[in-house]
Design a protein around this motif. Structure first.
Motif, PDB file in Angstrom:
ATOM      1  N   ALA A  34     -72.150  22.433 -54.752  1.00 53.52           N
ATOM      2  CA  ALA A  34     -70.764  22.794 -54.481  1.00 53.52           C
ATOM      3  C   ALA A  34     -70.041  22.976 -55.805  1.00 53.52           C
ATOM      4  CB  ALA A  34     -70.072  21.716 -53.639  1.00 53.52           C
ATOM      5  N   GLU A  35     -68.976  23.724 -55.786  1.00 51.87           N
ATOM      6  CA  GLU A  35     -68.217  24.019 -56.994  1.00 51.87           C
ATOM      7  C   GLU A  35     -67.633  22.751 -57.604  1.00 51.87           C
ATOM      8  OE1 GLU A  35     -66.525  26.220 -60.054  1.00 51.87           O
ATOM      9  OE2 GLU A  35     -67.942  26.892 -58.517  1.00 51.87           O
ATOM     10  N   HIS A  36     -67.170  21.833 -56.746  1.00 51.64           N
ATOM     11  CA  HIS A  36     -66.478  20.644 -57.231  1.00 51.64           C
ATOM     12  C   HIS A  36     -67.258  19.365 -56.966  1.00 51.64           C
ATOM     13  CE1 HIS A  36     -63.039  23.173 -58.032  1.00 51.64           C
ATOM     14  NE2 HIS A  36     -63.063  23.625 -56.792  1.00 51.64           N
ATOM     15  N   ARG A  37     -68.562  19.443 -57.055  1.00 55.20           N
ATOM     16  CA  ARG A  37     -69.393  18.257 -56.831  1.00 55.20           C
ATOM     17  C   ARG A  37     -70.516  18.252 -57.874  1.00 55.20           C
ATOM     18  NH1 ARG A  37     -67.043  14.927 -55.008  1.00 55.20           N
ATOM     19  NH2 ARG A  37     -66.337  16.249 -53.322  1.00 55.20           N
ATOM     20  N   ALA A  38     -70.622  17.183 -58.646  1.00 54.97           N
ATOM     21  CA  ALA A  38     -71.625  17.111 -59.711  1.00 54.97           C
ATOM     22  C   ALA A  38     -72.959  16.630 -59.170  1.00 54.97           C
ATOM     23  CB  ALA A  38     -71.134  16.196 -60.827  1.00 54.97           C
ATOM     24  N   VAL A  39     -73.453  17.310 -58.146  1.00 55.55           N
ATOM     25  CA  VAL A  39     -74.775  17.051 -57.568  1.00 55.55           C
ATOM     26  C   VAL A  39     -75.534  18.372 -57.608  1.00 55.55           C
ATOM     27  CG1 VAL A  39     -76.072  16.177 -55.595  1.00 55.55           C
ATOM     28  CG2 VAL A  39     -73.775  15.296 -56.059  1.00 55.55           C
ATOM     29  N   PHE A  40     -76.793  18.318 -58.013  1.00 54.63           N
ATOM     30  CA  PHE A  40     -77.548  19.532 -58.253  1.00 54.63           C
ATOM     31  C   PHE A  40     -78.891  19.479 -57.523  1.00 54.63           C
ATOM     32  CE2 PHE A  40     -74.885  18.378 -61.776  1.00 54.63           C
ATOM     33  CZ  PHE A  40     -74.296  19.559 -62.193  1.00 54.63           C
ATOM     34  N   PHE A  41     -79.535  20.632 -57.454  1.00 60.55           N
ATOM     35  CA  PHE A  41     -80.924  20.659 -57.023  1.00 60.55           C
ATOM     36  C   PHE A  41     -81.664  21.677 -57.878  1.00 60.55           C
ATOM     37  CE2 PHE A  41     -79.206  24.161 -54.565  1.00 60.55           C
ATOM     38  CZ  PHE A  41     -80.245  25.092 -54.516  1.00 60.55           C
ATOM     39  N   THR A  42     -82.957  21.492 -57.963  1.00 58.72           N
ATOM     40  CA  THR A  42     -83.802  22.426 -58.689  1.00 58.72           C
ATOM     41  C   THR A  42     -85.078  22.624 -57.889  1.00 58.72           C
ATOM     42  OG1 THR A  42     -84.892  22.875 -60.807  1.00 58.72           O
ATOM     43  CG2 THR A  42     -84.845  20.590 -60.087  1.00 58.72           C
ATOM     44  N   LEU A  43     -85.591  23.824 -57.917  1.00 60.03           N
ATOM     45  CA  LEU A  43     -86.767  24.133 -57.093  1.00 60.03           C
ATOM     46  C   LEU A  43     -88.032  23.482 -57.634  1.00 60.03           C
ATOM     47  CD1 LEU A  43     -86.076  27.904 -56.320  1.00 60.03           C
ATOM     48  CD2 LEU A  43     -85.586  25.905 -54.886  1.00 60.03           C
ATOM     49  N   ASN A  44     -88.102  23.289 -58.932  1.00 62.29           N
ATOM     50  CA  ASN A  44     -89.292  22.703 -59.539  1.00 62.29           C
ATOM     51  C   ASN A  44     -89.005  21.278 -59.997  1.00 62.29           C
ATOM     52  OD1 ASN A  44     -90.864  25.168 -59.372  1.00 62.29           O
ATOM     53  ND2 ASN A  44     -89.558  25.947 -61.021  1.00 62.29           N
ATOM     54  N   ARG A  45     -89.969  20.425 -59.819  1.00 57.25           N
ATOM     55  CA  ARG A  45     -89.785  19.033 -60.212  1.00 57.25           C
ATOM     56  C   ARG A  45     -89.568  18.938 -61.720  1.00 57.25           C
ATOM     57  NH1 ARG A  45     -93.757  13.899 -58.776  1.00 57.25           N
ATOM     58  NH2 ARG A  45     -92.311  12.267 -59.524  1.00 57.25           N
ATOM     59  N   PRO A  46     -88.440  18.363 -62.150  1.00 61.80           N
ATOM     60  CA  PRO A  46     -88.190  18.260 -63.592  1.00 61.80           C
ATOM     61  C   PRO A  46     -88.967  17.102 -64.204  1.00 61.80           C
ATOM     62  CG  PRO A  46     -86.378  17.267 -62.388  1.00 61.80           C
ATOM     63  CD  PRO A  46     -87.314  17.841 -61.350  1.00 61.80           C
ATOM     64  N   LEU A  47     -89.115  17.152 -65.505  1.00 59.14           N
ATOM     65  CA  LEU A  47     -89.712  16.032 -66.210  1.00 59.14           C
ATOM     66  C   LEU A  47     -88.793  14.807 -66.093  1.00 59.14           C
ATOM     67  CD1 LEU A  47     -90.964  17.813 -69.469  1.00 59.14           C
ATOM     68  CD2 LEU A  47     -92.353  17.024 -67.527  1.00 59.14           C
ATOM     69  N   PRO A  48     -89.346  13.603 -66.057  1.00 65.45           N
ATOM     70  CA  PRO A  48     -88.509  12.405 -65.959  1.00 65.45           C
ATOM     71  C   PRO A  48     -87.493  12.344 -67.096  1.00 65.45           C
ATOM     72  CG  PRO A  48     -90.818  11.852 -65.620  1.00 65.45           C
ATOM     73  CD  PRO A  48     -90.788  13.275 -66.082  1.00 65.45           C
ATOM     74  N   SER A  49     -86.305  11.895 -66.780  1.00 67.32           N
ATOM     75  CA  SER A  49     -85.239  11.788 -67.773  1.00 67.32           C
ATOM     76  C   SER A  49     -84.362  10.587 -67.452  1.00 67.32           C
ATOM     77  CB  SER A  49     -84.379  13.055 -67.782  1.00 67.32           C
ATOM     78  OG  SER A  49     -83.212  12.864 -68.570  1.00 67.32           O
ATOM     79  N   PRO A  50     -83.931   9.839 -68.465  1.00 67.02           N
ATOM     80  CA  PRO A  50     -83.003   8.738 -68.209  1.00 67.02           C
ATOM     81  C   PRO A  50     -81.610   9.216 -67.828  1.00 67.02           C
ATOM     82  CG  PRO A  50     -83.366   8.998 -70.562  1.00 67.02           C
ATOM     83  CD  PRO A  50     -84.331   9.920 -69.879  1.00 67.02           C
ATOM     84  N   TRP A  51     -81.334  10.505 -68.012  1.00 70.76           N
ATOM     85  CA  TRP A  51     -80.001  11.028 -67.748  1.00 70.76           C
ATOM     86  C   TRP A  51     -79.760  11.336 -66.274  1.00 70.76           C
ATOM     87  CZ3 TRP A  51     -76.175  10.601 -71.048  1.00 70.76           C
ATOM     88  CH2 TRP A  51     -76.471  10.472 -72.400  1.00 70.76           C
ATOM     89  N   PHE A  52     -80.811  11.436 -65.487  1.00 69.76           N
ATOM     90  CA  PHE A  52     -80.612  11.751 -64.068  1.00 69.76           C
ATOM     91  C   PHE A  52     -81.767  11.223 -63.240  1.00 69.76           C
ATOM     92  CE2 PHE A  52     -82.465  15.567 -66.098  1.00 69.76           C
ATOM     93  CZ  PHE A  52     -83.681  15.644 -65.418  1.00 69.76           C
ATOM     94  N   HIS A  53     -81.535  11.160 -61.928  1.00 67.11           N
ATOM     95  CA  HIS A  53     -82.587  10.838 -60.973  1.00 67.11           C
ATOM     96  C   HIS A  53     -82.966  12.127 -60.243  1.00 67.11           C
ATOM     97  CE1 HIS A  53     -82.276   6.507 -61.463  1.00 67.11           C
ATOM     98  NE2 HIS A  53     -80.966   6.616 -61.375  1.00 67.11           N
ATOM     99  N   ALA A  54     -84.243  12.358 -60.074  1.00 70.74           N
ATOM    100  CA  ALA A  54     -84.734  13.505 -59.309  1.00 70.74           C
ATOM    101  C   ALA A  54     -85.511  12.979 -58.106  1.00 70.74           C
ATOM    102  CB  ALA A  54     -85.631  14.384 -60.180  1.00 70.74           C
ATOM    103  N   ARG A  55     -85.084  13.375 -56.902  1.00 71.44           N
ATOM    104  CA  ARG A  55     -85.751  12.913 -55.680  1.00 71.44           C
ATOM    105  C   ARG A  55     -86.133  14.121 -54.830  1.00 71.44           C
ATOM    106  NH1 ARG A  55     -81.337   9.472 -56.507  1.00 71.44           N
ATOM    107  NH2 ARG A  55     -81.935   7.312 -57.004  1.00 71.44           N
ATOM    108  N   ARG A  56     -87.341  14.082 -54.313  1.00 68.92           N
ATOM    109  CA  ARG A  56     -87.832  15.195 -53.493  1.00 68.92           C
ATOM    110  C   ARG A  56     -87.012  15.311 -52.216  1.00 68.92           C
ATOM    111  NH1 ARG A  56     -91.143  15.597 -49.275  1.00 68.92           N
ATOM    112  NH2 ARG A  56     -91.714  13.383 -49.384  1.00 68.92           N
ATOM    113  N   ILE A  57     -86.609  16.520 -51.895  1.00 69.00           N
ATOM    114  CA  ILE A  57     -85.829  16.773 -50.682  1.00 69.00           C
ATOM    115  C   ILE A  57     -86.783  16.901 -49.502  1.00 69.00           C
ATOM    116  CG2 ILE A  57     -84.278  18.382 -49.511  1.00 69.00           C
ATOM    117  CD1 ILE A  57     -83.186  19.121 -52.313  1.00 69.00           C
TER     118      ILE A  57
END
Length: 410
Positions: free
Chosen positions: A316-339
Motif C-alpha cells: 500500500a502507498e501508506h504502509r511500510a510492509v513489502f513483499f518480494t517474489l524471490n526469497r531475499p538473503l537473511p538480513s537483520p534489518w527485516f524479517h522475510a516470511r513465506r506467504i
C-alpha cells in the motif's frame, strides 16, 4: 520517593538506614507483605513515617533495578528516575557515538563531557568510561545525593553540581548530553517544547558545543516541522523494540548530511537517510515473501532503500510492509516470511484459508488495522495460539484491509 526531603535522602546513606533496608529486603524476600512490613516498622522502630516510607519505597525500586544493575542493592533510585533510565545497551552506544562524533568533527578529544539532567547516573556510568573528564548537572538535590552515591558504587569519577541545565556554560571543547524529563504526574510528555527543560531551549543554550545529544521519545518524527533546524534524529532498536531516540545538534551538526539514522542493537548496525527516496512500487497482487522491517528502519524512513535492494514492492502507498517474489538473503534489518495464503480480512475468509493449510498454532499481527485481536481470534474458532506456526498479518491498505497468512518458521 519523589517527594522525599533532602534530609531523608541524606539519612538513607547512613548505617542505620542501610541496616533497615537490608532487613526490609530480607523480609520481603521471605514473603512478608509490604503492608505487614509497614505495620511492623511503625510498631517496632522509632524512625519517622517519612523515613519508614522512604525505606520501603527504596527497597521496592531496588528490586526492579536488579535486572539492570548488578549493584542495585547498594544504589539509590526514585521510581521516576528508574523509569527514565535508558536501556544499558542504548546508554553505552550513545556515549560511544557522542565521542565518535566529536572526534569526527574536530579530530580531537573533548576537554569535558557534560551530562545535563543527570538523574541518578544511568548515563554517567557510560560517559565516565570514555576517558574524558565528566561533569554531571542535576537540578533535583535529592537525585544529586543519589547520583553522587551511585557513581561511587559504580567507580565513576565526575564533578557533580546541583543546577539548571539551562544555566550551565558550555563551549566548543565540550561534548554535551542531556536527558530531559519526558514525564509529568506519571503521564508521558509528547511535545519537545514541553520537556523539562524544553528541547529547543537546550539546543539553543548549548549550540556552541561541538556536539549535543538529547535523549527524546522514539515517537519523534525526523521530518516534523517543529524540530529545530540542523538537527539529526537517531532511532535505537534493541532486539526488535524501538526503545529510544537521540536528537543531535551542536556546532558540528551542519557538517553532517544525515537527517535520520536507524541503529540496531545489539548488532551495532547503522543505516543513515540523507534524502527521502521515492516509494517502492505498489502492487496489490501479493505473492512470494512478506517483508516486515525493523521499527528503527521505519522510523528513520530507510525502509524504502532497504526494499529497493531486494526488489521489494509495497502492499500500500501508506504502509511500510513489502513483499518480494524471490526469497531475499537473511538480513537483520527485516524479517522475510513465506506467504502461504492471501484473502480478505473477513473472519470467514481467514478460517477457510487456514482450513486449507496444515494445522498449526496461529499468531495475529496488525499492520495499521483497527481490530480487536481477541475478538478476531474467537471468531476464527479460538485456534491454538503460538509464535511458531502461521502468522495472520492483517494489513490495512489504501482502499481495503487484507489478511496475509505467512509461515512464521520460514
Amino acid at each position: 520517593m519523589e517527594t522525599v526531603e533532602l534530609d531523608t535522602a541524606n539519612w538513607l546513606l547512613t548505617a542505620d538506614a542501610t541496616r533497615l533496608c537490608r532487613d526490609v529486603s530480607n523480609e520481603l524476600a521471605a514473603g512478608t507483605s509490604a503492608l505487614k512490613l509497614a505495620e511492623q516498622l511503625a510498631r517496632n522502630t522509632t524512625f519517622s513515617p517519612a523515613r519508614r516510607s522512604a525505606v520501603l519505597q527504596l527497597v521496592h525500586v531496588r528490586h526492579k533495578a536488579t535486572k539492570r544493575y548488578a549493584h542495585a542493592s547498594e544504589m539509590f533510585f526514585t521510581k521516576d528516575a528508574l523509569e527514565q533510565l535508558s536501556d544499558p545497551q542504548v546508554a553505552q552506544w550513545r556515549a560511544t557515538d557522542l565521542l565518535r562524533r566529536f572526534h569526527a568533527a574536530t579530530d580531537d578529544q573533548p576537554q569535558r563531557i557534560v551530562d545535563l539532567c543527570a538523574g541518578v547516573g544511568g548515563d554517567a556510568e557510560y560517559l565516565g568510561r570514555l576517558g574524558v573528564p565528566l561533569t554531571c548537572v542535576e537540578i533535583d538535590p535529592v537525585r544529586a545525593v543519589f547520583l553522587r552515591h551511585n557513581l561511587s558504587v559504580l567507580g565513576t569519577d565526575a564533578t557533580i553540581s546541583v543546577g539548571d541545565a539551562r544555566s550551565v556554560a558550555t563551549g566548543s571543547t565540550d561534548a554535551v548530553f542531556a536527558d530531559p524529563s519526558r514525564r509529568h504526574n506519571g503521564q508521558r510528555i509528547l511535545s519537545l517544547g514541553a520537556y523539562k527543560p524544553p528541547v529547543p531551549v537546550l539546543l539553543e543554550r548549548h549550540s556552541q558545543a561541538t556536539v549535543v545529544a538529547i535523549a527524546v521519545a522514539p515517537g519523534v518524527d525526523s521530518d516534523d516541522a517543529a524540530l529545530p533546524p540542523n538537527t539529526e534524529v537517531t532511532y535505537l532498536d534493541v532486539a526488535g523494540q524501538l526503545t529510544e531516540a537521540v536528537l543531535w545538534g551542536g556546532a558540528a551538526r551542519s557538517d553532517s548530511n544525515a537527517c535520520a539514522t536507524a541503529v540496531l542493537l545489539p548488532e551495532q548496525l547503522t543505516l543513515a537517510r540523507t534524502t527521502v527516496l521515492s516509494h517502492a512500487p505498489v502492487n496489490r497482487a501479493i505473492d512470494g515473501w512478506l517483508i516486515t522491517m525493523r521499527p528503527a528502519a521505519i522510523r528513520a524512513r530507510v525502509h524504502d532503500q532497504l526494499a529497493a535492494q531486494i526488489q521489494g514492492q509495497r502492499l500500500a502507498e501508506h504502509r511500510a510492509v513489502f513483499f518480494t517474489l524471490n526469497r531475499p538473503l537473511p538480513s537483520p534489518w527485516f524479517h522475510a516470511r513465506r506467504i502461504a495464503a492471501v484473502c480478505s480480512a473477513q473472519p470467514k475468509q481467514i478460517r477457510q484459508s487456514l482450513a486449507a493449510l496444515a494445522e498449526r498454532p496461529v499468531e495475529i499481527v496488525l499492520h495499521g488495522a483497527d481490530l480487536d485481536i481477541t475478538q478476531l481470534w474467537q471468531r476464527l474458532g479460538a485456534p491454538q495460539r503460538g509464535p511458531t506456526g502461521w502468522r495472520i498479518e492483517i494489513i490495512r491498505r489504501d482502499q481495503d484491509t487484507v489478511a496475509v497468512i505467512t509461515d512464521a518458521k520460514s
